[in-house]
Motif scaffolding. Structure first.
Motif, PDB file in Angstrom:
ATOM      1  N   ALA A 113       4.349  28.942 -31.441  1.00  0.00           N
ATOM      2  CA  ALA A 113       3.348  27.884 -31.574  1.00  0.00           C
ATOM      3  C   ALA A 113       3.718  26.894 -32.670  1.00  0.00           C
ATOM      4  O   ALA A 113       3.611  25.678 -32.486  1.00  0.00           O
ATOM      5  N   ILE A 114       4.160  27.409 -33.821  1.00  0.00           N
ATOM      6  CA  ILE A 114       4.462  26.479 -34.914  1.00  0.00           C
ATOM      7  C   ILE A 114       5.737  25.699 -34.628  1.00  0.00           C
ATOM      8  O   ILE A 114       5.865  24.540 -35.034  1.00  0.00           O
ATOM      9  N   ALA A 115       6.680  26.298 -33.905  1.00  0.00           N
ATOM     10  CA  ALA A 115       7.943  25.618 -33.616  1.00  0.00           C
ATOM     11  C   ALA A 115       7.759  24.424 -32.708  1.00  0.00           C
ATOM     12  O   ALA A 115       8.590  23.509 -32.704  1.00  0.00           O
ATOM     13  N   THR A 116       6.664  24.403 -31.936  1.00  0.00           N
ATOM     14  CA  THR A 116       6.426  23.325 -30.978  1.00  0.00           C
ATOM     15  C   THR A 116       5.292  22.392 -31.395  1.00  0.00           C
ATOM     16  O   THR A 116       4.943  21.475 -30.645  1.00  0.00           O
ATOM     17  N   GLY A 117       4.698  22.607 -32.575  1.00  0.00           N
ATOM     18  CA  GLY A 117       3.621  21.732 -33.027  1.00  0.00           C
ATOM     19  C   GLY A 117       2.314  21.949 -32.308  1.00  0.00           C
ATOM     20  O   GLY A 117       1.492  21.027 -32.184  1.00  0.00           O
ATOM     21  N   THR A 118       2.057  23.156 -31.846  1.00  0.00           N
ATOM     22  CA  THR A 118       0.813  23.464 -31.138  1.00  0.00           C
ATOM     23  C   THR A 118      -0.377  23.356 -32.097  1.00  0.00           C
ATOM     24  O   THR A 118      -0.235  23.537 -33.298  1.00  0.00           O
ATOM     25  N   HIS A 119      -1.552  23.080 -31.565  1.00  0.00           N
ATOM     26  CA  HIS A 119      -2.699  22.731 -32.414  1.00  0.00           C
ATOM     27  C   HIS A 119      -4.004  23.180 -31.802  1.00  0.00           C
ATOM     28  O   HIS A 119      -4.086  23.547 -30.628  1.00  0.00           O
ATOM     29  N   GLY A 120      -5.042  23.155 -32.594  1.00  0.00           N
ATOM     30  CA  GLY A 120      -6.405  23.265 -32.123  1.00  0.00           C
ATOM     31  C   GLY A 120      -7.034  21.882 -32.154  1.00  0.00           C
ATOM     32  O   GLY A 120      -6.416  20.910 -31.732  1.00  0.00           O
ATOM     33  N   SER A 121      -8.261  21.804 -32.684  1.00  0.00           N
ATOM     34  CA  SER A 121      -8.905  20.499 -32.786  1.00  0.00           C
ATOM     35  C   SER A 121      -9.715  20.423 -34.070  1.00  0.00           C
ATOM     36  O   SER A 121      -9.993  21.440 -34.723  1.00  0.00           O
ATOM     37  N   GLY A 122     -10.087  19.200 -34.407  1.00  0.00           N
ATOM     38  CA  GLY A 122     -10.909  18.941 -35.584  1.00  0.00           C
ATOM     39  C   GLY A 122     -10.352  17.805 -36.401  1.00  0.00           C
ATOM     40  O   GLY A 122      -9.179  17.830 -36.790  1.00  0.00           O
ATOM     41  N   ASP A 123     -11.193  16.805 -36.681  1.00  0.00           N
ATOM     42  CA  ASP A 123     -10.729  15.634 -37.433  1.00  0.00           C
ATOM     43  C   ASP A 123     -10.090  16.016 -38.760  1.00  0.00           C
ATOM     44  O   ASP A 123      -9.137  15.384 -39.207  1.00  0.00           O
ATOM     45  N   GLY A 124     -10.611  17.050 -39.406  1.00  0.00           N
ATOM     46  CA  GLY A 124     -10.093  17.451 -40.706  1.00  0.00           C
ATOM     47  C   GLY A 124      -9.106  18.597 -40.654  1.00  0.00           C
ATOM     48  O   GLY A 124      -8.681  19.100 -41.702  1.00  0.00           O
ATOM     49  N   ASN A 125      -8.724  19.016 -39.455  1.00  0.00           N
ATOM     50  CA  ASN A 125      -7.845  20.169 -39.288  1.00  0.00           C
ATOM     51  C   ASN A 125      -6.446  19.740 -38.885  1.00  0.00           C
ATOM     52  O   ASN A 125      -6.268  18.996 -37.921  1.00  0.00           O
ATOM     53  N   GLY A 126      -5.456  20.236 -39.612  1.00  0.00           N
ATOM     54  CA  GLY A 126      -4.080  19.999 -39.215  1.00  0.00           C
ATOM     55  C   GLY A 126      -3.688  20.895 -38.058  1.00  0.00           C
ATOM     56  O   GLY A 126      -4.429  21.792 -37.634  1.00  0.00           O
ATOM     57  N   THR A 127      -2.494  20.665 -37.524  1.00  0.00           N
ATOM     58  CA  THR A 127      -1.944  21.530 -36.489  1.00  0.00           C
ATOM     59  C   THR A 127      -1.789  22.947 -37.039  1.00  0.00           C
ATOM     60  O   THR A 127      -1.885  23.188 -38.239  1.00  0.00           O
ATOM     61  N   LEU A 128      -1.526  23.900 -36.164  1.00  0.00           N
ATOM     62  CA  LEU A 128      -1.248  25.255 -36.619  1.00  0.00           C
ATOM     63  C   LEU A 128      -0.057  25.267 -37.568  1.00  0.00           C
ATOM     64  O   LEU A 128      -0.024  26.019 -38.539  1.00  0.00           O
ATOM     65  N   SER A 129       0.906  24.403 -37.317  1.00  0.00           N
ATOM     66  CA  SER A 129       2.104  24.334 -38.150  1.00  0.00           C
ATOM     67  C   SER A 129       1.786  23.895 -39.572  1.00  0.00           C
ATOM     68  O   SER A 129       2.505  24.261 -40.515  1.00  0.00           O
ATOM     69  N   SER A 130       0.722  23.133 -39.751  1.00  0.00           N
ATOM     70  CA  SER A 130       0.387  22.625 -41.084  1.00  0.00           C
ATOM     71  C   SER A 130      -0.063  23.735 -42.024  1.00  0.00           C
ATOM     72  O   SER A 130      -0.085  23.543 -43.242  1.00  0.00           O
TER      73      SER A 130
END
Length: 414
Positions: A113-130
Motif C-alpha cells: 500500500a505505501i509503495a503505491t501511494g494508497t490512501h483513505g480519505s479526509g481533508d486533513g489526512n495524508g495518504t497511508l504512506s505519509s
C-alpha cells in the motif's frame, strides 16, 4: 508457476514471473535477493497492473513473522511489510492505539500500500504512506538498510514502486485510539458539491462520495466522524441522512461493509469501507484512479461528468475522496492537497482501455497522477517534479536493474 499464483486478485492480470518464493525470514530474503538476477516483491495481489511483475522471481512476504513492535514513547509501531492493514489495526486497537487512517480495503499489505501511494480519505489526512516514519529494505546486494524520516533518501524511498528493494518492515506513526461513527446521506445535488466542495469534504474526519455520474445527484455520501470532534451534520446541503446503511454498489450485500448506522465504534472497525472478515467482492472488476490537485478538483469533476455517456455503462461506481499534501516524490499528493477520482469498472477490459485515454486527456493537463497499482493508459511525467531525482535514487540503489520491470521502463523511463 503454480496456478494459485498465476493471477492477481481480480483475475485480470497473469504474472509472467518464472517462480515465486515464500521466504520465512529476513535473512532468507537477503540471501535470495543477493543470489537472484531479477526479482520483485509481491504483496496481496490487489494491483490491477503489471507493477509487481518481473521476468525473474517474485518474492512474497506472507511467511515472515507477524511483527508488530509498539513503541509508546515514540508513538510508532514497526510491522512486517507483508502484514495486512486490518491485522495491524486489530493489534493496535487491542493495545489502545490507532493509525490515522485506513484505505477502503483492510486486506492490503502495508508494504504494498505505501509503495503505491494508497490512501483513505479526509481533508486533513495524508495518504497511508505519509504515516511512514522508517523503512527497512533489502537492497540489490542483499544489504539490509533502514531509512528514517529526515534522511536524504527517505522521501524518494517510501512511494518507490518496489524499485529500490524488498521492504521487509515499516515503522508507522500511531496515536491513542479513538471511536468513529459512520453516517450515510443520499442524493447530494451535484450543484451542492461543485459550489461547496470544501464544505462537503470538510463535514467529517473522512468523507467519500459515490456516483455513477448519471443524473443530477450523487447517490451516496459516507461521513466518518471522530467522536472526539464535532458531531456530523444532520443536513448535508440537500442530501438526506439514511438511518440504515447500504453497500455503495446497490446490488451488493451491506453485510460486507463497515457499520453505517451512526453507531460509534473503534476506528479499526469504521475507517475502512469493508470488514476484514469479509471478501469485499468476488474480484470481478477493474479499477482506475486519478489524484488531482485540489485547486483543480471542481474543474476535473465537471470535465469527467461530460464523459458520463461513455463512462456510466462501464461502471460499477466512482468514489471521490480527499487527502492532504505530502513530501513523497512519487505520491499522488506530492506538494498538493489532492482529490482522488476512483473508478470501479465492470470487468470489460477492452472497453475500459478504450475510455481511459479520453479521461486522461481531460485530467492529465490538470495535474492528475494515476494510482500506480490501478489501470491507466499513460503518465504525464511532467506532473512529477522529483522524477529525475527518483531515477538517480534507483540508479544508486539498484545499478544493475535487479528490481526493474517493463512497467517501470514504460512509465518512468527507468
Amino acid at each position: 508457476m503454480a496456478s494459485e499464483l498465476a493471477e492477481n486478485w481480480a483475475r485480470s492480470y497473469t504474472y509472467t514471473a518464472a517462480e515465486i518464493a515464500h521466504p520465512g525470514s529476513v535473512e532468507e530474503i537477503r540471501e535470495l535477493v543477493a543470489s537472484t538476477e531479477r526479482i520483485r516483491a509481491l504483496g496481496t495481489r490487489h494491483s490491477f497492473t503489471a507493477l509487481p511483475d518481473t521476468v525473474g522471481t517474485l518474492v512474497a512476504l506472507d511467511r515472515l513473522p507477524a511483527r508488530t513492535d509498539l513503541d509508546e514513547t515514540a508513538r510508532t509501531v514497526t510491522v512486517a511489510g507483508g502484514l495486512r492493514y486490518g491485522d495491524v489495526a486489530t493489534a493496535l486497537q487491542a493495545r489502545g492505539w490507532a493509525l490515522h487512517n485506513l484505505a477502503s480495503l483492510p486486506h492490503i499489505s502495508v508494504a504494498g500500500a505505501i509503495a503505491t501511494g494508497t490512501h483513505g480519505s479526509g481533508d486533513g489526512n495524508g495518504t497511508l504512506s505519509s504515516a511512514v516514519a522508517a523503512l527497512e529494505l533489502v537492497t540489490a546486494s542483499g544489504e539490509l538498510v533502514t531509512l528514517r524520516r529526515g534522511d536524504p533518501d527517505f522521501d524518494g524511498a517510501v512511494v518507490a514502486l518496489g524499485a529500490l528493494g524488498v521492504v521487509t518492515a515499516v515503522t508507522l506513526d500511531v496515536q491513542p485510539t479513538f471511536d468513529v461513527r459512520q453516517d450515510m446521506f443520499d442524493d447530494l445535488p451535484w450543484s451542492s458539491l461543485l459550489n461547496n466542495l470544501d464544505a462537503v469534504t470538510g463535514s467529517a474526519y473522512s468523507v467519500s462520495l459515490f456516483t455513477t455520474w448519471a443524473g443530477d445527484t450523487i447517490p451516496a455520501v459516507w461521513l466518518k466522524s471522530r467522536m472526539d470532534a464535532p458531531a456530523p451534520p444532520t443536513d448535508l446541503l440537500g442530501a438526506t441522512r439514511q438511518p440504515v446503511g447500504r453497500h455503495m454498489i446497490p446490488d451488493q450485500p451491506a453485510s460486507n461493509t463497515t457499520e453505517l448506522d451512526g453507531v460509534p465504534g473503534p476506528w479499526s472497525d469504521r475507517l475502512a469501507h469493508f470488514k476484514l472478515g469479509f471478501t469485499p467482492s468476488n474480484g470481478d472488476e477493474l479499477q482506475s484512479e486519478y489524484l488531482v490537485p485540489r485547486h483543480n478538483a471542481v474543474e476535473a469533476l465537471v470535465a469527467v461528468r461530460e464523459l458520463r455517456d461513455a463512462i456510466t455503462p462501464l461502471l460499477h461506481v466512482t468514489e471521490v475522496r480527499t487527502m492532504s499534501a505530502d513530501t513523497l516524490w512519487l505520491s499522488g499528493a506530492y506538494g498538493t492537497d489532492a482529490v482522488a477520482i476512483h473508478f470501479t469498472w465492470k470487468k470489460l477490459p477492452t472497453e475500459v482501455a478504450a475510455v481511459l485515454p479520453a479521461i486522461e486527456a481531460l485530467l492529465l493537463p490538470l495535474g492528475a497522477r494515476p494510482h500506480w497499482g490501478k489501470l491507466f493508459d499513460r503518465v504525464e511525467r511532467a506532473n512529477y517534479p522529483r522524477l529525475d531525482d527518483f531515477r538517480a535514487l534507483v540508479a544508486n540503489y539498484d545499478p544493475s536493474g535487479k528490481f526493474g520491470s517493463t512497467y517501470l521502463d514504460k512509465h518512468l523511463g527507468l
